[in-house]
Design a protein around this motif. Structure first.
Motif, PDB file in Angstrom:
ATOM      1  N   TRP A 204       0.814  -1.206   0.000  1.00  0.00           N
ATOM      2  CA  TRP A 204       0.000   0.000   0.000  1.00  0.00           C
ATOM      3  C   TRP A 204       0.853   1.264   0.000  1.00  0.00           C
ATOM      4  O   TRP A 204       1.922   1.305   0.605  1.00  0.00           O
ATOM      5  N   PRO A 205       0.352   2.328  -0.629  1.00  0.00           N
ATOM      6  CA  PRO A 205       1.080   3.601  -0.634  1.00  0.00           C
ATOM      7  C   PRO A 205       1.003   4.289   0.726  1.00  0.00           C
ATOM      8  O   PRO A 205       0.125   4.007   1.547  1.00  0.00           O
ATOM      9  N   ALA A 206       1.904   5.225   0.925  1.00  0.00           N
ATOM     10  CA  ALA A 206       2.038   5.880   2.227  1.00  0.00           C
ATOM     11  C   ALA A 206       0.782   6.633   2.623  1.00  0.00           C
ATOM     12  O   ALA A 206       0.428   6.664   3.817  1.00  0.00           O
ATOM     13  N   ASP A 207       0.061   7.228   1.684  1.00  0.00           N
ATOM     14  CA  ASP A 207      -1.099   8.027   2.071  1.00  0.00           C
ATOM     15  C   ASP A 207      -2.209   7.165   2.660  1.00  0.00           C
ATOM     16  O   ASP A 207      -2.909   7.580   3.594  1.00  0.00           O
ATOM     17  N   HIS A 208      -2.363   5.925   2.160  1.00  0.00           N
ATOM     18  CA  HIS A 208      -3.349   5.012   2.743  1.00  0.00           C
ATOM     19  C   HIS A 208      -2.930   4.593   4.153  1.00  0.00           C
ATOM     20  O   HIS A 208      -3.754   4.602   5.085  1.00  0.00           O
ATOM     21  N   THR A 209      -1.673   4.225   4.314  1.00  0.00           N
ATOM     22  CA  THR A 209      -1.168   3.838   5.628  1.00  0.00           C
ATOM     23  C   THR A 209      -1.338   4.977   6.626  1.00  0.00           C
ATOM     24  O   THR A 209      -1.759   4.760   7.772  1.00  0.00           O
ATOM     25  N   LYS A 210      -1.042   6.176   6.201  1.00  0.00           N
ATOM     26  CA  LYS A 210      -1.168   7.345   7.067  1.00  0.00           C
ATOM     27  C   LYS A 210      -2.609   7.517   7.556  1.00  0.00           C
ATOM     28  O   LYS A 210      -2.847   7.763   8.757  1.00  0.00           O
ATOM     29  N   ARG A 211      -3.585   7.379   6.671  1.00  0.00           N
ATOM     30  CA  ARG A 211      -4.984   7.544   7.059  1.00  0.00           C
ATOM     31  C   ARG A 211      -5.412   6.483   8.071  1.00  0.00           C
ATOM     32  O   ARG A 211      -6.105   6.790   9.054  1.00  0.00           O
ATOM     33  N   MET A 212      -5.006   5.243   7.846  1.00  0.00           N
ATOM     34  CA  MET A 212      -5.393   4.174   8.765  1.00  0.00           C
ATOM     35  C   MET A 212      -4.792   4.382  10.153  1.00  0.00           C
ATOM     36  O   MET A 212      -5.462   4.211  11.172  1.00  0.00           O
ATOM     37  N   ILE A 213      -3.524   4.751  10.196  1.00  0.00           N
ATOM     38  CA  ILE A 213      -2.867   4.939  11.488  1.00  0.00           C
ATOM     39  C   ILE A 213      -3.407   6.164  12.199  1.00  0.00           C
ATOM     40  O   ILE A 213      -3.602   6.154  13.429  1.00  0.00           O
ATOM     41  N   GLU A 214      -3.690   7.220  11.468  1.00  0.00           N
ATOM     42  CA  GLU A 214      -4.260   8.408  12.098  1.00  0.00           C
ATOM     43  C   GLU A 214      -5.642   8.113  12.691  1.00  0.00           C
ATOM     44  O   GLU A 214      -5.986   8.612  13.772  1.00  0.00           O
ATOM     45  N   LEU A 215      -6.429   7.312  11.997  1.00  0.00           N
ATOM     46  CA  LEU A 215      -7.721   6.902  12.543  1.00  0.00           C
ATOM     47  C   LEU A 215      -7.536   6.150  13.856  1.00  0.00           C
ATOM     48  O   LEU A 215      -8.199   6.452  14.860  1.00  0.00           O
ATOM     49  N   TYR A 216      -6.654   5.154  13.847  1.00  0.00           N
ATOM     50  CA  TYR A 216      -6.404   4.384  15.067  1.00  0.00           C
ATOM     51  C   TYR A 216      -5.917   5.278  16.194  1.00  0.00           C
ATOM     52  O   TYR A 216      -6.403   5.192  17.335  1.00  0.00           O
ATOM     53  N   ARG A 217      -4.970   6.151  15.922  1.00  0.00           N
ATOM     54  CA  ARG A 217      -4.423   7.022  16.973  1.00  0.00           C
ATOM     55  C   ARG A 217      -5.509   7.934  17.553  1.00  0.00           C
ATOM     56  O   ARG A 217      -5.610   8.101  18.779  1.00  0.00           O
ATOM     57  N   ALA A 218      -6.330   8.511  16.696  1.00  0.00           N
ATOM     58  CA  ALA A 218      -7.386   9.411  17.174  1.00  0.00           C
ATOM     59  C   ALA A 218      -8.390   8.665  18.042  1.00  0.00           C
ATOM     60  O   ALA A 218      -8.828   9.173  19.095  1.00  0.00           O
ATOM     61  N   ARG A 219      -8.753   7.473  17.635  1.00  0.00           N
ATOM     62  CA  ARG A 219      -9.737   6.710  18.413  1.00  0.00           C
ATOM     63  C   ARG A 219      -9.129   6.152  19.699  1.00  0.00           C
ATOM     64  O   ARG A 219      -9.816   6.029  20.718  1.00  0.00           O
ATOM     65  N   TYR A 220      -7.858   5.814  19.683  1.00  0.00           N
ATOM     66  CA  TYR A 220      -7.151   5.384  20.898  1.00  0.00           C
ATOM     67  C   TYR A 220      -7.232   6.482  21.954  1.00  0.00           C
ATOM     68  O   TYR A 220      -7.536   6.233  23.120  1.00  0.00           O
ATOM     69  N   ALA A 221      -6.971   7.710  21.537  1.00  0.00           N
ATOM     70  CA  ALA A 221      -7.067   8.835  22.468  1.00  0.00           C
ATOM     71  C   ALA A 221      -8.508   9.059  22.895  1.00  0.00           C
ATOM     72  O   ALA A 221      -8.788   9.348  24.076  1.00  0.00           O
ATOM     73  N   HIS A 222      -9.449   8.922  21.973  1.00  0.00           N
ATOM     74  CA  HIS A 222     -10.867   9.102  22.277  1.00  0.00           C
ATOM     75  C   HIS A 222     -11.319   8.181  23.405  1.00  0.00           C
ATOM     76  O   HIS A 222     -12.098   8.578  24.277  1.00  0.00           O
ATOM     77  N   TYR A 223     -10.824   6.948  23.391  1.00  0.00           N
ATOM     78  CA  TYR A 223     -11.239   5.977  24.403  1.00  0.00           C
ATOM     79  C   TYR A 223     -10.457   6.098  25.712  1.00  0.00           C
ATOM     80  O   TYR A 223     -10.652   5.306  26.631  1.00  0.00           O
ATOM     81  N   GLY A 224      -9.569   7.070  25.796  1.00  0.00           N
ATOM     82  CA  GLY A 224      -8.929   7.381  27.072  1.00  0.00           C
ATOM     83  C   GLY A 224      -7.736   6.529  27.440  1.00  0.00           C
ATOM     84  O   GLY A 224      -7.356   6.469  28.613  1.00  0.00           O
ATOM     85  N   HIS A 225      -7.097   5.915  26.455  1.00  0.00           N
ATOM     86  CA  HIS A 225      -5.941   5.069  26.755  1.00  0.00           C
ATOM     87  C   HIS A 225      -4.635   5.862  26.809  1.00  0.00           C
ATOM     88  O   HIS A 225      -3.599   5.317  27.211  1.00  0.00           O
ATOM     89  N   GLY A 226      -4.657   7.101  26.393  1.00  0.00           N
ATOM     90  CA  GLY A 226      -3.462   7.937  26.336  1.00  0.00           C
ATOM     91  C   GLY A 226      -3.611   8.919  25.199  1.00  0.00           C
ATOM     92  O   GLY A 226      -4.685   9.037  24.589  1.00  0.00           O
ATOM     93  N   THR A 227      -2.547   9.611  24.899  1.00  0.00           N
ATOM     94  CA  THR A 227      -2.583  10.525  23.759  1.00  0.00           C
ATOM     95  C   THR A 227      -2.488   9.739  22.451  1.00  0.00           C
ATOM     96  O   THR A 227      -2.104   8.557  22.443  1.00  0.00           O
ATOM     97  N   ALA A 228      -2.814  10.408  21.367  1.00  0.00           N
ATOM     98  CA  ALA A 228      -2.703   9.754  20.058  1.00  0.00           C
ATOM     99  C   ALA A 228      -1.278   9.300  19.794  1.00  0.00           C
ATOM    100  O   ALA A 228      -1.049   8.246  19.176  1.00  0.00           O
ATOM    101  N   GLU A 229      -0.316  10.072  20.266  1.00  0.00           N
ATOM    102  CA  GLU A 229       1.098   9.738  20.039  1.00  0.00           C
ATOM    103  C   GLU A 229       1.536   8.522  20.844  1.00  0.00           C
ATOM    104  O   GLU A 229       2.562   7.914  20.548  1.00  0.00           O
ATOM    105  N   GLN A 230       0.770   8.154  21.873  1.00  0.00           N
ATOM    106  CA  GLN A 230       1.126   7.014  22.711  1.00  0.00           C
ATOM    107  C   GLN A 230       0.505   5.703  22.240  1.00  0.00           C
ATOM    108  O   GLN A 230       0.764   4.660  22.831  1.00  0.00           O
ATOM    109  N   ALA A 231      -0.300   5.743  21.196  1.00  0.00           N
ATOM    110  CA  ALA A 231      -0.893   4.527  20.660  1.00  0.00           C
ATOM    111  C   ALA A 231       0.201   3.595  20.133  1.00  0.00           C
ATOM    112  O   ALA A 231       1.266   4.035  19.692  1.00  0.00           O
ATOM    113  N   ILE A 232      -0.069   2.294  20.159  1.00  0.00           N
ATOM    114  CA  ILE A 232       0.927   1.267  19.849  1.00  0.00           C
ATOM    115  C   ILE A 232       0.772   0.827  18.394  1.00  0.00           C
ATOM    116  O   ILE A 232      -0.201   0.170  18.022  1.00  0.00           O
ATOM    117  N   VAL A 233       1.753   1.187  17.562  1.00  0.00           N
ATOM    118  CA  VAL A 233       1.665   0.988  16.117  1.00  0.00           C
ATOM    119  C   VAL A 233       2.795   0.087  15.627  1.00  0.00           C
ATOM    120  O   VAL A 233       3.946   0.215  16.066  1.00  0.00           O
TER     121      VAL A 233
END
Length: 365
Positions: A204-233
Motif C-alpha cells: 500500500w502507498p504511504a497516504d493510505h497507511t497514514k490515514r489508517m494509522i491516524e484513525l487508530y491514533r485518534a480513536r485510541y485517544a478518544h477511548y482514554g488510553h493515552g494521547t494519540a502519540e502514545q498509541a501502539i503501532v
C-alpha cells in the motif's frame, strides 16, 4: 523499538532454478530463519497462518513452540492468527500454553486473513468477517481475564461456567496486535481496547497507511488510553539487499516478476516507488525505513518480509545478517533520536506484568 522478521510461509518455485522446496524443507527453513533472527539480535519472529497451498503454516503455535525450545530471547508472534475462523476458546488455550513454554516471550496478531475460501472450510460465512472478528475477540479477552466465563453469542455455542486452561502466565494475557490493511473497523477495535494496531503496509502507498494509522491514533485517544502519540503501532516492510544496488535489483527481479503475490503486475520499479518494498543497499533500506516515521509517527514495531517468492534459504539468511549487522543498529539509533519520552515501547510480558503490579500497589496505597 522492536525490529523483526515475519514470514508468510509460501512454498514457491525458485524462478532462477525451477526447483520447488518440499513442505518439510520450507518448514525447517522457517525455523532456521527464526534462529538466525535471534542470533543477529532482532527482537521478533512472526509467522502467518494459512490453510491452503502454496503455504505451510497452518499451525502457528506448533511451530512457535518448537522455536521457543531452540531460542532464548526472541519474541514469538503471529503475523496473522485468524480470529474469524478459529474458535476463540482454542486461541485462548493455545497461546496461553505457548506463553508458558516460551517463558512469556509471546504476543499475537489477530486478523481476518486474505484467503476468502477459508471461511466455508471452517464453517463460516465471509460476509460475517467483521462481525466474527468483533465477537470472537470480545470472548477471547474474557477467557484470558476471567476465571469462569458464562457467554452466549451469535457464532458459537454458549459457554456455561467455563474456565480456559492453562491460565495466562502470571495472569497476564499475551499482548494483542490487531492486523489490518484496509478495514477501519479493525483500527477502531484495536483503539477501543487499547491494543496494538499493525498495518501490514507492504502493498500500500504511504497516504493510505497514514490515514489508517491516524484513525487508530485518534480513536485510541478518544477511548482514554493515552494521547494519540502514545498509541501502539506496528508496520511491515519488504527488503532485498546487496552491497551494490544494481546487483540487488538484478538478482531480485526474477523473484519479484514471478511472485504469486505480485508477479506479472506492476514493474519492480513502480512497486518500489509506491510501497515500502526496498531493493538496494543497506543504506537505501535505512533511508526508506526511517521515512516511515514521516507518515506513521513514532511507532513501536517494524517487521520485515525477506523469505518469500522462492528465495533460497542461503540468500534469506544473508539478508538477515545484513539486517542484524548493518541496518537495524542504525535504525535503533536514528529512531531513538528526538523520540518523545512519553511515547511507550512495545509492550512485553515483563512490562505488562510490571504495570499490573504497579497498579495493584497504587490501589493498596
Amino acid at each position: 523499538m522492536q525490529f523483526g522478521i515475519f514470514t508468510v510461509g509460501d512454498v514457491t518455485p525458485d524462478p532462477t532454478t525451477g526447483r520447488t522446496p518440499s513442505e518439510r524443507e520450507r518448514i525447517k527453513a522457517m525455523v532456521a530463519i527464526a534462529q538466525k533472527a535471534e542470533e543477529v539480535g532482532l527482537d521478533v519472529f512472526a509467522t502467518g497462518e494459512h490453510h491452503n497451498p502454496p503455504f505451510v503454516p497452518s499451525s502457528p503455535t506448533t511451530m512457535l513452540g518448537w522455536i521457543a525450545a531452540k531460542t532464548e530471547r526472541i519474541i514469538l508472534s503471529t503475523s496473522t492468527t485468524l480470529i474469524t475462523t478459529n474458535d476463540p476458546v482454542k486461541i485462548a488455550e493455545d497461546f496461553a500454553m505457548l506463553q508458558h513454554l516460551a517463558d512469556g516471550r509471546v504476543d499475537v496478531m489477530l486478523g481476518r486473513g486474505n484467503t476468502g475460501p477459508v471461511y466455508p472450510w471452517f464453517g463460516k460465512d465471509i460476509r460475517d468477517g467483521i462481525s466474527l472478528a468483533v465477537e470472537n475477540y470480545a470472548l477471547l479477552r474474557r477467557l484470558w481475564r476471567e476465571e469462569v466465563v458464562d457467554w452466549e453469542g451469535r457464532f458459537r455455542t454458549p459457554l456455561q461456567s467455563f474456565t480456559s486452561t492453562p491460565r495466562p502466565m502470571d495472569d497476564v494475557p499475551p499482548f494483542v496486535w490487531h492486523g489490518s490493511i484496509r478495514s477501519p473497523e479493525i483500527a477502531e477495535q484495536a483503539a477501543y481496547y487499547g491494543d496494538g494496531f499493525f498495518h501490514n503496509n507492504i502493498f500500500w502507498p504511504a497516504d493510505h497507511t497514514k490515514r489508517m494509522i491516524e484513525l487508530y491514533r485518534a480513536r485510541y485517544a478518544h477511548y482514554g488510553h493515552g494521547t494519540a502519540e502514545q498509541a501502539i503501532v506496528g508496520l511491515g516492510g519488504q527488503v532485498f539487499m546487496r552491497r551494490n544496488s544494481q546487483d540487488a535489483v538484478r538478482e531480485f527481479r526474477p523473484y519479484f516478476d514471478n511472485a504469486p503475490v505480485y508477479g506479472h503486475g506492476p514493474s519492480l520499479e513502480e512497486f518500489t516507488a509506491q510501497t515500502p518494498l526496498t531493493v538496494g543497499t543497506p543504506e537505501q533500506v535505512i533511508e526508506k525505513t526511517l521515512g516511515f516515521r514521516d507518515y506513521a509517527g513514532d511507532y513501536q514495531r517494524q517487521l520485515f518480509l525477506v523469505d518469500h517468492a522462492g528465495l533460497p534459504l542461503k540468500t534469506v539468511l544473508e539478508q538477515i545478517d545484513l539486517l542484524g549487522e548493518e541496518v537495524v543498529p542504525v535504525l535503533r539509533r536514528e529512531f531513538a533520536k528526538n523520540r518523545p519520552a512519553d511515547v511507550p515501547d512495545a509492550p512485553t510480558h515483563a512490562s505488562l506484568l510490571a504495570a499490573r503490579e504497579a497498579g495493584a500497589a497504587a490501589v493498596q496505597a
